[in-house]
Design an enzyme around this catalytic site. Structure first.
Site, PDB file in Angstrom:
ATOM      1  N   CYS A   2       9.984  37.820  52.778  1.00 35.76           N
ATOM      2  CA  CYS A   2       9.889  36.494  52.183  1.00 35.76           C
ATOM      3  C   CYS A   2       9.114  36.572  50.863  1.00 35.76           C
ATOM      4  O   CYS A   2       8.249  37.417  50.704  1.00 35.76           O
ATOM      5  CB  CYS A   2       9.173  35.539  53.122  1.00 35.76           C
ATOM      6  SG  CYS A   2       9.974  35.440  54.717  1.00 35.76           S
ATOM      7  N   ARG A  27      14.278  40.037  46.340  1.00 36.34           N
ATOM      8  CA  ARG A  27      13.770  40.385  47.664  1.00 36.34           C
ATOM      9  C   ARG A  27      14.802  40.096  48.738  1.00 36.34           C
ATOM     10  O   ARG A  27      14.704  40.603  49.837  1.00 36.34           O
ATOM     11  CB  ARG A  27      12.493  39.595  47.967  1.00 36.34           C
ATOM     12  CG  ARG A  27      11.329  40.008  47.126  1.00 36.34           C
ATOM     13  CD  ARG A  27      10.088  39.238  47.512  1.00 36.34           C
ATOM     14  NE  ARG A  27       9.573  39.691  48.781  1.00 36.34           N
ATOM     15  CZ  ARG A  27       8.356  40.173  48.964  1.00 36.34           C
ATOM     16  NH1 ARG A  27       7.547  40.269  47.971  1.00 36.34           N
ATOM     17  NH2 ARG A  27       7.949  40.539  50.149  1.00 36.34           N
ATOM     18  N   TRP A  75      13.387  35.094  54.512  1.00 37.53           N
ATOM     19  CA  TRP A  75      14.270  36.117  55.093  1.00 37.53           C
ATOM     20  C   TRP A  75      14.026  35.996  56.585  1.00 37.53           C
ATOM     21  O   TRP A  75      12.974  36.375  57.081  1.00 37.53           O
ATOM     22  CB  TRP A  75      13.876  37.484  54.553  1.00 37.53           C
ATOM     23  CG  TRP A  75      14.813  38.587  54.895  1.00 37.53           C
ATOM     24  CD1 TRP A  75      15.954  38.936  54.232  1.00 37.53           C
ATOM     25  CD2 TRP A  75      14.696  39.522  55.975  1.00 37.53           C
ATOM     26  NE1 TRP A  75      16.541  40.022  54.835  1.00 37.53           N
ATOM     27  CE2 TRP A  75      15.800  40.399  55.901  1.00 37.53           C
ATOM     28  CE3 TRP A  75      13.772  39.706  57.006  1.00 37.53           C
ATOM     29  CZ2 TRP A  75      15.998  41.439  56.809  1.00 37.53           C
ATOM     30  CZ3 TRP A  75      13.969  40.739  57.911  1.00 37.53           C
ATOM     31  CH2 TRP A  75      15.075  41.586  57.803  1.00 37.53           C
ATOM     32  N   ASN A 101       4.665  34.862  54.843  1.00 40.63           N
ATOM     33  CA  ASN A 101       5.464  36.086  54.844  1.00 40.63           C
ATOM     34  C   ASN A 101       4.901  36.937  55.970  1.00 40.63           C
ATOM     35  O   ASN A 101       3.706  37.183  56.019  1.00 40.63           O
ATOM     36  CB  ASN A 101       5.300  36.806  53.497  1.00 40.63           C
ATOM     37  CG  ASN A 101       6.084  38.103  53.446  1.00 40.63           C
ATOM     38  OD1 ASN A 101       6.969  38.343  54.269  1.00 40.63           O
ATOM     39  ND2 ASN A 101       5.768  38.941  52.477  1.00 40.63           N
ATOM     40  N   GLY A 102       5.762  37.374  56.895  1.00 43.08           N
ATOM     41  CA  GLY A 102       5.285  38.201  58.003  1.00 43.08           C
ATOM     42  C   GLY A 102       5.754  37.650  59.330  1.00 43.08           C
ATOM     43  O   GLY A 102       6.688  36.840  59.382  1.00 43.08           O
ATOM     44  N   GLU A 493      21.364  60.058  50.601  1.00 45.08           N
ATOM     45  CA  GLU A 493      21.098  58.995  49.637  1.00 45.08           C
ATOM     46  C   GLU A 493      22.411  58.444  49.061  1.00 45.08           C
ATOM     47  O   GLU A 493      22.558  57.232  48.886  1.00 45.08           O
ATOM     48  CB  GLU A 493      20.168  59.531  48.527  1.00 45.08           C
ATOM     49  CG  GLU A 493      19.853  58.579  47.405  1.00 45.08           C
ATOM     50  CD  GLU A 493      19.125  57.300  47.812  1.00 45.08           C
ATOM     51  OE1 GLU A 493      18.707  57.170  48.970  1.00 45.08           O
ATOM     52  OE2 GLU A 493      18.999  56.404  46.953  1.00 45.08           O
ATOM     53  N   LYS A 497      23.439  54.591  49.438  1.00 42.79           N
ATOM     54  CA  LYS A 497      23.758  53.730  48.284  1.00 42.79           C
ATOM     55  C   LYS A 497      25.096  53.050  48.509  1.00 42.79           C
ATOM     56  O   LYS A 497      25.240  51.857  48.305  1.00 42.79           O
ATOM     57  CB  LYS A 497      23.835  54.537  46.975  1.00 42.79           C
ATOM     58  CG  LYS A 497      22.542  55.014  46.386  1.00 42.79           C
ATOM     59  CD  LYS A 497      21.687  53.954  45.725  1.00 42.79           C
ATOM     60  CE  LYS A 497      20.733  53.298  46.654  1.00 42.79           C
ATOM     61  NZ  LYS A 497      19.520  53.901  47.012  1.00 42.79           N
ATOM     62  N   GLU A 500      25.003  50.443  51.548  1.00 44.18           N
ATOM     63  CA  GLU A 500      24.157  49.255  51.441  1.00 44.18           C
ATOM     64  C   GLU A 500      24.676  48.243  50.414  1.00 44.18           C
ATOM     65  O   GLU A 500      24.466  47.055  50.584  1.00 44.18           O
ATOM     66  CB  GLU A 500      22.686  49.611  51.190  1.00 44.18           C
ATOM     67  CG  GLU A 500      22.351  50.205  49.855  1.00 44.18           C
ATOM     68  CD  GLU A 500      20.861  50.555  49.729  1.00 44.18           C
ATOM     69  OE1 GLU A 500      20.039  50.020  50.465  1.00 44.18           O
ATOM     70  OE2 GLU A 500      20.540  51.388  48.862  1.00 44.18           O
ATOM     71  N   HIS A 516      30.630  70.300  63.715  1.00 41.96           N
ATOM     72  CA  HIS A 516      30.179  69.913  65.049  1.00 41.96           C
ATOM     73  C   HIS A 516      30.416  68.429  65.321  1.00 41.96           C
ATOM     74  O   HIS A 516      29.735  67.845  66.167  1.00 41.96           O
ATOM     75  CB  HIS A 516      28.705  70.260  65.225  1.00 41.96           C
ATOM     76  CG  HIS A 516      28.431  71.724  65.063  1.00 41.96           C
ATOM     77  ND1 HIS A 516      28.858  72.671  65.969  1.00 41.96           N
ATOM     78  CD2 HIS A 516      27.821  72.417  64.072  1.00 41.96           C
ATOM     79  CE1 HIS A 516      28.509  73.876  65.556  1.00 41.96           C
ATOM     80  NE2 HIS A 516      27.871  73.746  64.392  1.00 41.96           N
ATOM     81  N   LYS A 615      14.208  43.880  49.306  1.00 41.72           N
ATOM     82  CA  LYS A 615      13.657  44.936  48.449  1.00 41.72           C
ATOM     83  C   LYS A 615      12.434  45.575  49.086  1.00 41.72           C
ATOM     84  O   LYS A 615      12.256  46.778  49.032  1.00 41.72           O
ATOM     85  CB  LYS A 615      13.300  44.353  47.086  1.00 41.72           C
ATOM     86  CG  LYS A 615      12.790  45.389  46.097  1.00 41.72           C
ATOM     87  CD  LYS A 615      13.878  46.341  45.689  1.00 41.72           C
ATOM     88  CE  LYS A 615      13.389  47.438  44.779  1.00 41.72           C
ATOM     89  NZ  LYS A 615      14.320  48.580  44.771  1.00 41.72           N
TER      90      LYS A 615
HETATM   91  C1  G6P Z   1      13.991  48.662  51.720  1.00 46.02           C
HETATM   92  C2  G6P Z   1      14.728  48.774  50.405  1.00 46.02           C
HETATM   93  C3  G6P Z   1      15.009  50.236  50.086  1.00 46.02           C
HETATM   94  C4  G6P Z   1      13.715  51.035  50.106  1.00 46.02           C
HETATM   95  C5  G6P Z   1      12.961  50.861  51.422  1.00 46.02           C
HETATM   96  C6  G6P Z   1      11.570  51.454  51.342  1.00 46.02           C
HETATM   97  O1  G6P Z   1      14.831  49.032  52.753  1.00 46.02           O
HETATM   98  O2  G6P Z   1      15.939  48.059  50.459  1.00 46.02           O
HETATM   99  O3  G6P Z   1      15.606  50.346  48.810  1.00 46.02           O
HETATM  100  O4  G6P Z   1      14.011  52.378  49.910  1.00 46.02           O
HETATM  101  O5  G6P Z   1      12.815  49.481  51.720  1.00 46.02           O
HETATM  102  O6  G6P Z   1      10.842  50.745  50.379  1.00 46.02           O
HETATM  103  P1  G6P Z   1       9.575  51.277  49.614  1.00 46.02           P
HETATM  104  O7  G6P Z   1       9.142  50.132  48.764  1.00 46.02           O
HETATM  105  O8  G6P Z   1       8.552  51.647  50.650  1.00 46.02           O
HETATM  106  O9  G6P Z   1       9.984  52.469  48.815  1.00 46.02           O
END
Ligand code: G6P
Length: 620
Positions: A2, A27, A75, A101-102, A493, A497, A500, A516, A615
């Site tokens: 949030c 966010r 959120w 938030n939380g 990664e 990408k 997501e 496997h 985010k």
């Molecule tokens: C969320 C974001 C990712 C990020 C992860 C860890 O899932 O969508 O992009 O890699 O959090 O975030 P941080 O701020 O700890 O790198």
């Protein structure tokens, strides 16, 4: 998760709050709301489901006025996405408004107690419990700061809370419990701002105070008074933030992600700036508060992170083990904290926890750092957000990425900067352990110096092919990414990408493991993205590509420019320049970012705010 914004001062609070919420859009959220107070008009509450533009539209029809206010993007964690569940929430009298938030972990127990006392609830959220409790104690104490104090003593979980009461219309009360997300208080000229993330208020002020766990702040237009949960007053330093707010704006780009991909050459220069001494063959990490003696003692490192940062930790393991010959174990922070890790070997203080995090606010990563502290193990953080909680928790100092704000939910420039920061840390460790001679360090430095230019080359030269491949493959339902050794995390990664932001199911796999299981999935419809730059197992990777071809998979290879063998074996080759094999992942990942980006755009996806994602994840 949030987003939180608050304002008290001479401006129209609605404008400041909305501007801040806009800055927090990245966010990810499902609804938004504001509460603004004016002594003549009274309290005005507006909430809307969906994008911020819905709330803005609502405010055009039903404007709010006043010089104190709060706003929130939600959120959902408890209770569905409805207007009633959107914040702000009110106490029983309607005089107190709250955003959070939380998660209030014991909210059911608290709600049960409040229901018995006769309180009624309109939403299904845990936040409304805070509002009702605040009101309950306010009735008795007639002081919102003290009511917050009492309320916090009953909450379990991690919470960042901001509230105000119309009977005390000149002050906001902000509180932080645990690591559910930060609270920054911006100091202006006869005005004060509050935000969960600093970009929300950077256009107004660069002077910020960060609340610590268990701080309660009473914020007036000309003062900030902070008290600990145990009642002792405390002063928190003012940090001056050097970021340029313009850097957070999208400029001519359609998406932040696209801008952030293109910013990588500059970000890679910034992470190196002031940290390499070419002449003497030395790495200087001034922010690292560990000297040679401290570093020499380190024999084991636990690297911990989440999401993309976890992939950076996997790459860091190769760098550190190879260069400094120090053992590294990598854990998801969310697993690490609950597995009762054995961090210290007997009585030797030879262990370090390395936390990697862009936001510095990911709750699981912070909890992992706290676990380290509880076991008496120092931690070092590689972190982007200045003044974030991880930066402050780190004993060995934060190694800042200096990548500037990253707004797109899918991490790009922070990831490549993390890899370079990890490389610098590995070299610094190697320097202390004496595993590399100055001449060797000089060679690594040379590779680092060339890297930003090479990244620019990758972006410029491979973009057209990435777009072409995206056009060709954007309708597929599945994709497989293969890599080996240090490029296996890059395969992970690349898959992350793609999935997501484009919602295509994608898996990253170590190429040698393909036989496997995943090989059963390969047919003529399956694009298989293979990372095949030169290293000691290049031939093995070529064999894996042959295995894919034999099952009619579509091979897209990332390889060195001019690699004829690879050109023969793969359907498409994205050519990248050559650097040191330990740095090669930095260049290899860039085309994967661009491919994912263009696929997502062609599929009409919301690139910067993919569904269900946020985010920075400040809940468990
Ligand atoms: C969320 C974001 C990712 C990020 C992860 C860890 O899932 O969508 O992009 O890699 O959090 O975030 P941080 O701020 O700890 O790198």
């Amino acid at each position: 998760m949030c987003g939180i914004v608050g304002y008290v001062g001479a401006r129209e609070a609605t404008e400041v709050v909305l501007h801040g919420l806009q800055r927090l859009e990245y966010r990810g959220y499902d609804s938004a709301g504001v509460a603004i107070y004016d002594p003549v008009i009274g309290l005005q509450l507006r909430r809307s489901v969906g994008k911020l533009s819905n709330l803005q539209q609502r405010l055009l029809n039903e404007p709010t006025h006043g010089h104190i206010g709060i706003g929130h993007t939600r959120w959902a964690t408890h209770g569905g996405v409805t207007e009633i569940n959107a914040h702000p929430h009110r106490d029983a009298s309607g005089a107190i408004v709250v955003i959070q938030n939380g998660i209030v972990e014991n909210y059911l127990a608290l709600k049960g107690r409040l229901l018995e006392l006769g309180y009624q609830f309109e939403s299904q959220t845990d936040t409304e419990v805070i509002a009702k409790l605040l009101g309950h104690y306010y009735n008795e104490l007639r002081d919102l700061g003290r009511a917050m104090h009492r309320t916090l003593q009953e909450l379990r979980g991690g919470n960042a809370i901001v509230a105000f009461c119309i009977h005390e219309p000149d002050q906001l009360v902000a509180a932080r419990l645990g690591n559910a997300g930060g609270i920054a208080i911006g100091i202006g000229n006869d005005e004060r701002f509050i935000a969960s993330d600093i970009p929300a208020i950077l256009d107004y002020t660069r002077d910020l105070i960060f609340l610590e766990d268990r701080d309660i702040a009473v914020v007036r237009r000309d003062s900030v008074t902070i008290m600990r949960l145990d009642g002792t007053p405390v002063e928190r330093p003012i940090h001056r933030i050097a970021w340029d707010p313009v850097a957070a704006a999208k400029g001519d780009y359609r998406h932040f992600m696209q801008k952030e991909i293109d910013e990588q050459p500059r970000a890679l220069m910034d992470v190196l700036r002031g940290r390499i001494d070419q002449e003497h063959g030395r790495i200087e990490l001034e922010d690292l508060r560990l000297n040679d003696h401290d570093l020499r003692r380190i024999r084991r490192i636990y690297a911990t992170a989440c999401g993309t940062a976890w992939h950076a930790a996997l790459v860091a393991k190769f760098m550190i083990e190879h260069l400094a010959r120090v053992r590294v174990e990598v854990d998801y922070a969310s697993e690490f904290r609950y597995r009762n890790p054995i961090l210290q070997s007997d009585s030797e203080h030879d262990t370090l926890v390395l936390a990697i995090t862009q936001s510095g606010e990911t709750v699981d990563t912070l909890a992992a750092m706290e676990e380290a502290r509880a076991q008496g193990v120092p931690s070092v953080a590689i972190v982007n957000a200045i003044g974030s909680q991880a930066a402050r928790l780190a004993d060995g100092g934060p190694i800042y990425l200096h990548a500037g704000p990253e707004i797109g939910v899918a991490s790009t420039k922070a990831f490549t900067s993390m890899l370079v920061a990890a490389y610098l840390f590995a070299l610094r460790l190697a320097q202390a352990h004496g595993t590399l001679k100055p001449q060797q360090i000089r060679e690594h430095i040379q590779a680092l110096i060339e890297l930003p230019g090479q990244a620019a080359q990758v972006i410029e030269q491979t973009k057209p092919l990435c777009i072409e491949l995206a056009e060709r493959y954007h309708r597929v339902s599945n994709a497989l990414f293969l890599g080996r050794q240090i490029n296996y995390p890059i395969a992970l990664e690349g898959a992350l990408k793609l999935k997501e932001i484009s919602y295509i199911h994608a898996e990253g796999y170590p190429a040698g493991e393909m036989k496997h299981g995943p090989i059963a999935l390969i047919d003529e419809n399956m694009p298989v993205i293979c990372i095949a730059t030169h290293d000691h197992i290049y031939e093995k990777m070529i064999s894996n590509i042959e295995q894919v071809r034999a099952r009619h998979g579509q091979v897209i290879a990332i390889g060195h420019q001019g690699d004829e063998l690879l050109a023969e074996k793969a359907h498409h080759v994205i050519g990248v320049p050559t650097t040191h094999p330990l740095l090669q992942p930095v260049l290899n990942v860039i085309p994967l970012q661009m491919f994912a980006y263009h696929v997502a755009v062609l599929r009409g996806c919301d690139v910067d705010q993919p569904r269900n994602l946020a985010k920075s994840v400040t809940v468990e």
